[in-house]
Design an enzyme around this catalytic site. Structure first.
Site, PDB file in Angstrom:
ATOM      1  N   ASP A   3      91.630  98.895  62.872  1.00 38.68           N
ATOM      2  CA  ASP A   3      91.478  99.831  63.991  1.00 38.68           C
ATOM      3  C   ASP A   3      91.092  99.131  65.283  1.00 38.68           C
ATOM      4  O   ASP A   3      91.538  99.509  66.370  1.00 38.68           O
ATOM      5  CB  ASP A   3      90.427 100.898  63.645  1.00 38.68           C
TER       6      ASP A   3
ATOM      7  N   ASP B  81      92.867  99.577  68.826  1.00 39.32           N
ATOM      8  CA  ASP B  81      92.100 100.042  69.988  1.00 39.32           C
ATOM      9  C   ASP B  81      92.233  99.078  71.165  1.00 39.32           C
ATOM     10  O   ASP B  81      92.325  99.497  72.320  1.00 39.32           O
ATOM     11  CB  ASP B  81      90.621 100.199  69.620  1.00 39.32           C
TER      12      ASP B  81
ATOM     13  N   SER C  16      92.378 113.822  69.427  1.00 40.64           N
ATOM     14  CA  SER C  16      91.469 112.731  69.077  1.00 40.64           C
ATOM     15  C   SER C  16      90.401 112.628  70.162  1.00 40.64           C
ATOM     16  O   SER C  16      90.404 113.402  71.125  1.00 40.64           O
ATOM     17  CB  SER C  16      92.233 111.421  68.935  1.00 40.64           C
ATOM     18  N   LEU C  17      89.496 111.682  70.031  1.00 35.54           N
ATOM     19  CA  LEU C  17      88.403 111.525  70.989  1.00 35.54           C
ATOM     20  C   LEU C  17      88.569 110.241  71.792  1.00 35.54           C
ATOM     21  O   LEU C  17      89.111 109.254  71.304  1.00 35.54           O
ATOM     22  CB  LEU C  17      87.058 111.476  70.251  1.00 35.54           C
TER      23      LEU C  17
ATOM     24  N   LYS D  90      80.836 109.409  62.940  1.00 31.69           N
ATOM     25  CA  LYS D  90      82.299 109.331  63.018  1.00 31.69           C
ATOM     26  C   LYS D  90      82.792 108.742  61.698  1.00 31.69           C
ATOM     27  O   LYS D  90      82.708 107.547  61.464  1.00 31.69           O
ATOM     28  CB  LYS D  90      82.757 108.477  64.189  1.00 31.69           C
TER      29      LYS D  90
ATOM     30  N   ARG E 214      96.126 116.264  60.676  1.00 24.29           N
ATOM     31  CA  ARG E 214      96.238 116.252  62.136  1.00 24.29           C
ATOM     32  C   ARG E 214      97.684 116.070  62.580  1.00 24.29           C
ATOM     33  O   ARG E 214      98.142 116.703  63.518  1.00 24.29           O
ATOM     34  CB  ARG E 214      95.368 115.133  62.721  1.00 24.29           C
TER      35      ARG E 214
ATOM     36  N   CYS F 208      80.339  67.084  41.810  1.00 20.94           N
ATOM     37  CA  CYS F 208      79.962  66.070  40.810  1.00 20.94           C
ATOM     38  C   CYS F 208      81.148  65.433  40.111  1.00 20.94           C
ATOM     39  O   CYS F 208      80.965  64.552  39.275  1.00 20.94           O
ATOM     40  CB  CYS F 208      79.020  66.676  39.778  1.00 20.94           C
TER      41      CYS F 208
ATOM     42  N   CYS G 190      75.532  68.415  37.709  1.00 11.65           N
ATOM     43  CA  CYS G 190      76.063  68.854  39.006  1.00 11.65           C
ATOM     44  C   CYS G 190      74.943  69.177  39.993  1.00 11.65           C
ATOM     45  O   CYS G 190      74.037  69.960  39.696  1.00 11.65           O
ATOM     46  CB  CYS G 190      76.956  70.071  38.813  1.00 11.65           C
TER      47      CYS G 190
END
Length: 671
Positions: free
Chosen positions: A37, A41, A86-87, A119, A140, A416, A437
């Site tokens: 995302d 964006d 959407s916001l 959110k 949506r 080792c 080791c």
């Protein structure tokens, strides 16, 4: 920007339009996100920045003028009575401050009240209730119309099919988010892996993919959840409460699930405090979120502020720094853990993830590299959540260069040089040099000194840390060469403590073969197996020379244990340390079992505190007499030996009718 991306502004704008359209189609229509995302964006904000400089370029087809993808053809289309917008996003505090200022200026208000909520990282849904009954559920889609997923939504138990209240509006469209709890997602993926089925990359993809199944029977098997947070169509309007917070409370009364992580905020300071508060607890939340949302609380004020073409002016999403980002794999190394586990690690071009610069990310194991097909030179999505080690989530294969190189797991330990082994049915490869080791040194020493192993009292983790860090001890054999002065000079040691530790080390030379075998830390060889090996071989050298076929004749030793023992004993470094230990004066007794007819072959469970001995001492007595001591009570348990403060094991024994005896009765059986 890739090397062939356009460079002048007009061409860059055209490129962004085409690229964002491609990404939106993949995200919304195909349900196959190509980028995290945060990358989407970033590209979208670049588009908006160009349009701010050249508003004459904006057309009705511009991506800034609509919300995103079209409905899938396989589902019926549903037109939203009220668009699902959407916001707008804020990434900096300054953007939030500007949002608050605009709201107050438009409303001529000195102070504002905002509803603060989470959110969620899921799939937005609209639920239409008519006279209290759920009649339609839609995604949506492009904001104007979405997909009819009513049949699938009805399989989600969190969503009521009928609202529970007398004062129910004739029409109520509830907006909210379908998501998956992290524990449910992890369980579902584990089950998929066990069945050899495809696993989901993250809970958001799992929720979206589950909800958009054409067969609702498949959706019914997926652990989907739902939170309500918004409103669409409403009839009559008189039902509407005055504020958003009152609406959510009304939803709760109607039987709708609403997230409790919300608060009414009255200033920018309270908003920023809420943002920080949620950020602090983000990694402990039971679901994924990618920000918080602020909405003007008053519906009357929301109406005055109105909408832009893409988003409401009365709400803002305040995003957290990305927990996923894209970068390039520069190389793949392997790290050796304290138990010898070999973990491939991707060396990355530095990238900011979750507010931290990441340069390395775990690839878990060889199978994971093959499953994800990670190659050197690939562009990959890297995820970081809280204190969890960053990991490579997926490969962006359409960006793979022609010279990308496949990874080859090394055959020798990088620390080792012991050989690397991978036992059957195990995903993790391991270094076989357990006693030698350097990466395993501290863990090997702590186990060696354990009270059930060599029982070196006073040799704890803090002392071991100092001994190793100061290069005083490299292997367990070095413990028997330690001098008084070296120990006395350790931090918080002192002469008396050093003297006591020297005595404890010397006393540990007189032990049993079984304890010595257990102390070596051979994978899959616990106390019981160590005792069986000691009884069978009677000497350390006989065990060291045993082959797989011979080991399989030992009681309870199967192929995995036999392979682990031979791999350990064939490593030259381990044999060298064992020989050094034997040469240091070890006197390894072989305990002879004194078989008691009363307990031989019987299964005992010990619980509580005994009056004259510890449970470990009681266990040793029983095992020497030929009994088996188990950790839990079942129908196959012959006796439960209970002391004071006995717990659930005693209760279980009484429920199953298993005989319960005390320490004295146990000792009578052993006579």
């Amino acid at each position: 920007m890739s090397s062939n991306s356009p460079t002048n502004l007009a061409e860059r704008y055209a490129f962004l339009q085409a690229e964002l359209a491609r990404l939106e189609h993949a995200y919304y229509v195909l349900d196959n996100p190509l980028l995290p995302d945060i990358e989407y964006d970033r590209l979208y904000r670049e588009l908006l920045d160009i349009e701010a400089v050249h508003p004459e370029w904006v057309t009705s087809e511009s991506l800034s003028q609509r919300v995103g993808g079209a409905a899938l053809k396989e589902f019926d289309s549903v037109t939203h009575a009220v668009p699902m917008l959407s916001l707008n996003n804020a990434f900096e505090d300054a953007e939030l401050i500007a949002f608050d200022r605009r709201c107050r200026e438009v409303l001529h208000a000195e102070h504002m009240a905002y509803a603060g909520e989470l959110k969620f990282d899921g799939l937005a849904i609209s639920l239409r209730y008519e006279n209290g009954l759920l009649v339609t559920a839609a995604t949506r889609g492009d904001g104007a119309s979405g997909e009819d997923v009513t049949a699938n939504i009805k399989t989600i138990r969190a969503i009521p099919l009928k609202l529970t209240r007398k004062n129910i509006p004739q029409v109520l469209e509830v907006r909210g988010e379908v998501f998956m709890y992290l524990k449910d997602f992890e369980k579902m993926n584990r089950q998929a892996a066990e069945l050899g089925e495809k696993e989901f990359a993250n809970p958001r993809n799992a929720a979206a993919g589950s909800l958009r199944q054409l067969d609702s029977k498949i959706t019914a098997k997926r652990p989907l959840s739902f939170f309500a947070y918004g409103l669409g169509a409403l009839e009559p309007q008189s039902w509407l409460p005055k504020t958003h917070e009152e609406l959510l409370n009304a939803y709760i009364e109607l039987g709708l699930p609403v997230c409790s992580e919300r608060k009414v905020l009255h200033s920018v300071q309270e908003i920023l405090a809420f943002y920080s508060e949620i950020d602090d607890k983000r990694d402990s939340l039971p679901y994924d979120i990618d920000g918080v949302v602020y909405k003007v609380n008053s519906f009357a004020e929301q109406a005055k502020l109105g909408f832009a073409s893409r988003a409401p002016r009365f709400a803002l999403a305040h995003k957290y720094p990305a927990q996923e980002a894209l970068t390039t794999v520069l190389g793949i190394d392997v790290q050796v853990g304290r138990t010898g586990a070999i973990t491939p690690v991707a060396r990355l071009a530095p990238v900011e993830v979750g507010g931290v610069t990441v340069t390395n990310a775990t690839l878990h194991n060889e199978d994971e590299i093959k499953r994800k097909d990670v190659r050197i030179g690939d562009t990959v999505s890297v995820r970081r959540a809280g204190d969890v080690i960053p990991e490579v989530v997926s490969v962006i294969k359409d960006r793979r260069p022609a010279d990308a190189k496949e990874f080859q797991m090394p055959s020798r330990c990088p620390v080792c040089d012991s050989h690397i082994e991978r036992l059957a049915d195990e995903a993790v490869a391991r270094c076989s040099g357990g006693l030698f080791c350097g990466a395993q040194r501290k863990q090997a020493l702590i186990h060696f000194a354990h009270r059930r192993a060599m029982d070196i009292e006073g040799l704890g983790e803090k002392i071991v840390d100092q001994l190793v860090d100061q290069n005083l001890v490299r292997t367990p054999a070095d413990l028997y060469r330690l001098g008084f002065t070296a120990l006395a000079n350790l931090e918080r040691m002192g002469e008396k403590s050093a003297d006591n530790l020297i005595k404890a080390i010397n006393q540990s030379r007189n032990t049993t073969l079984a304890r010595f075998i257990f102390a070596l830390g051979i994978r899959h060889v616990g106390e019981t197996t160590a005792k069986d090996l000691a009884n069978h071989y009677q000497s350390m050298h006989a065990l060291m020379d045993a082959g797989v076929e011979d080991l399989l004749t030992v009681k309870d030793v199967g192929p995995v244990v036999a392979d682990s023992i031979t791999s350990f004993m064939q490593e030259a470094h381990n044999r060298e340390v064992i020989e050094q230990l034997l040469a240091s004066g070890m006197r390894l007794a072989v305990e002879e079992k004194v078989i008691s007819a009363a307990v031989a072959g019987k299964t005992f469970v010990l619980t509580g505190t005994f009056p004259t001995m510890t449970r470990d001492e009681a266990k040793d007595l029983l095992e020497k007499a030929g009994a088996k001591v188990a950790g839990s009570v079942s129908k196959k348990t012959d006796y439960v030996v209970a002391g004071t403060d006995a717990g659930s094991k005693l209760t279980k024994a009484e429920e199953l009718g298993v005989p319960v005896i005390d320490e004295a009765a146990m000792l009578d059986l052993l006579k």
